[in-house]
Motif scaffolding. Sequence first.
Motif, mmCIF file in Angstrom:
data_model
loop_
_atom_site.group_PDB
_atom_site.id
_atom_site.type_symbol
_atom_site.label_atom_id
_atom_site.label_comp_id
_atom_site.label_asym_id
_atom_site.label_seq_id
_atom_site.Cartn_x
_atom_site.Cartn_y
_atom_site.Cartn_z
ATOM 1 N N ASP B 52 0.821 -1.214 0.000
ATOM 2 C CA ASP B 52 0.000 0.000 0.000
ATOM 3 C C ASP B 52 0.853 1.260 0.000
ATOM 4 O O ASP B 52 2.034 1.251 0.365
ATOM 5 N N THR B 85 0.980 -7.893 1.617
ATOM 6 C CA THR B 85 -0.208 -7.243 2.161
ATOM 7 C C THR B 85 -0.612 -6.097 1.251
ATOM 8 O O THR B 85 0.197 -5.232 0.935
ATOM 9 N N SER B 86 -1.900 -6.103 0.832
ATOM 10 C CA SER B 86 -2.418 -4.999 0.013
ATOM 11 C C SER B 86 -3.879 -4.800 0.338
ATOM 12 O O SER B 86 -4.711 -5.679 0.116
ATOM 13 N N THR B 87 -4.204 -3.653 0.887
ATOM 14 C CA THR B 87 -5.604 -3.317 1.160
ATOM 15 C C THR B 87 -6.181 -2.427 0.075
ATOM 16 O O THR B 87 -7.395 -2.260 -0.007
ATOM 17 N N GLU B 88 -5.326 -1.857 -0.766
ATOM 18 C CA GLU B 88 -5.794 -0.913 -1.784
ATOM 19 C C GLU B 88 -6.164 -1.593 -3.093
ATOM 20 O O GLU B 88 -6.970 -1.070 -3.859
ATOM 21 N N ASP B 89 -5.554 -2.715 -3.375
ATOM 22 C CA ASP B 89 -5.806 -3.405 -4.646
ATOM 23 C C ASP B 89 -5.913 -4.896 -4.350
ATOM 24 O O ASP B 89 -4.907 -5.557 -4.087
ATOM 25 N N SER B 90 -7.123 -5.404 -4.425
ATOM 26 C CA SER B 90 -7.352 -6.799 -4.016
ATOM 27 C C SER B 90 -6.749 -7.808 -4.977
ATOM 28 O O SER B 90 -6.536 -8.963 -4.606
#
Lengths: 394, 106
Positions: B52, B85-90
């Motif tokens: 992120d 870990t990526s919460t912005e782009d699944s």
Amino acid sequence: MLTDNPAAERGWPIRGIVEAFHSGVTFFADRLALSRSEPRAVESASNESSAPIISARPGAPPMKKLYSTAEYARRVKKRQERELKARRRGAHSPKSADHTIVRKYSPPLSGQRRVQAPVEFSLIKNQSEMLAFYDEVYEQAHRRRRVWIDLSRVESFSADAILYMLSLFESLGAEGNYSVSGNVPKAEPARRVLTQSGFFKHVSTAGTSHASSPDVLEVKSGTLVEPVIAKAVVDFAALHRQRPADSRPQGVYRTLIECMANTKNHAYGEKRAGKWWLMALAERDKGRVQFAFLDNGKGIPSTLRKNPSERFRDLVLLGRDEQLIESALLGEFRTRTGQRYRGKGLPGIVSEQTSGEIADLCVVANRGCVRCRDWQSTQLPGKFNGTLLSWDFV
Amino acid sequence: MHKIVIARDFSATPGARYETDGPFSGQAFRRAQLEPLFADASDESVIDIMLDGTAGYATSFLEEAFGGLARMYGSERCRRRLHFTSTEDSLLVSEIEDYINDASIK
């Protein structure tokens, strides 16, 4: 030439004088006299004297009389004749030690070939006239080396057409010492777009022809991948689009990086370091941002044909340019390098349209044009040198 | 365990594939941030990578950074040690995993 002032060009103000620089491009932007019959303002405003003010003709604004003796008038006339001869020879004015070519008259000089620009200055919307216009500029520059581009009748500019004109000048400069001059549009909206686009930063100017605007992301160019510029485009689009605050168009950023990388690695071949250009125009009333990215390399179809894979050899060698562009956009080829794990660039651009981040994606290259909104593939009426990607941020 | 926040430890504007392409390339990231952690063949510590905070990732950047790492040290070892870990782009994590998996296929 004082008498070569077409009636249509009289009276519209243009600022500054733009000079030919190493690329040989001059954009003429100032007019200091209207006709041979009128007293000329030979010097700048600082040269005012206490001479009486006279009117050149009834009803006309008063003009200052700059000389009062017959001897002075004779000397001025001789100097004017010397300067005119010097301009015809292509020599610089003796006053321009910095190689500024001071042109005082908007129409073309003797020996210059006028090329009229189309009213709608857009490659996407006016392909036929624009390609003919560019071809004429290129051909005349090769043939006579002194071209005058008449933009006076242009009523609208698009980002793609401005970029292609700059890339054309770059090509001409790389091939030889050509001279291209021109004027600016009469129509205020068109003139404003041209001056705010940053166009005059890429052609040398001695005047103040550039003006910044929050609605314009000025022309950017480079030979490498510039992530900071890609971020600037995304931020500009985010600022002007009617999108939720948490909208993050990362796909667009990815696409821009891939476009720059494609230009760097494939567009020009191994022997030539090429350039890309981009710019964006915000259309506030529509809530859209017009964007264009361009390089004047070999073009997608030519690049594919240079080293076709065995699997697609027939399609690549026999297919038309627009077919190859469409197939490349759909990811039907392996990339030019032929390796399995590469080649997501062009289809990635299409997915941005599918997801709704962009609209009206259009790709133009060599003799093909593909409009991805409805997958309309057409053959161009003329040849386009390089690859153009145009879309709207929505 | 090691933690890498790409936006903080490398760049908020990742570039293209190779260092010759321009700044902040996938190759530069791999050489600066990942290869030193894989140099010791006996090191099996987990590397947590936070994706992120950047402007985005070009496919060429991801493929060269992580696919290139798998080509050097093996897909299996990369799958064991790298945690994303990526919460912005699944879709980003699965894309990177594809590059790591595909790296073993020539």
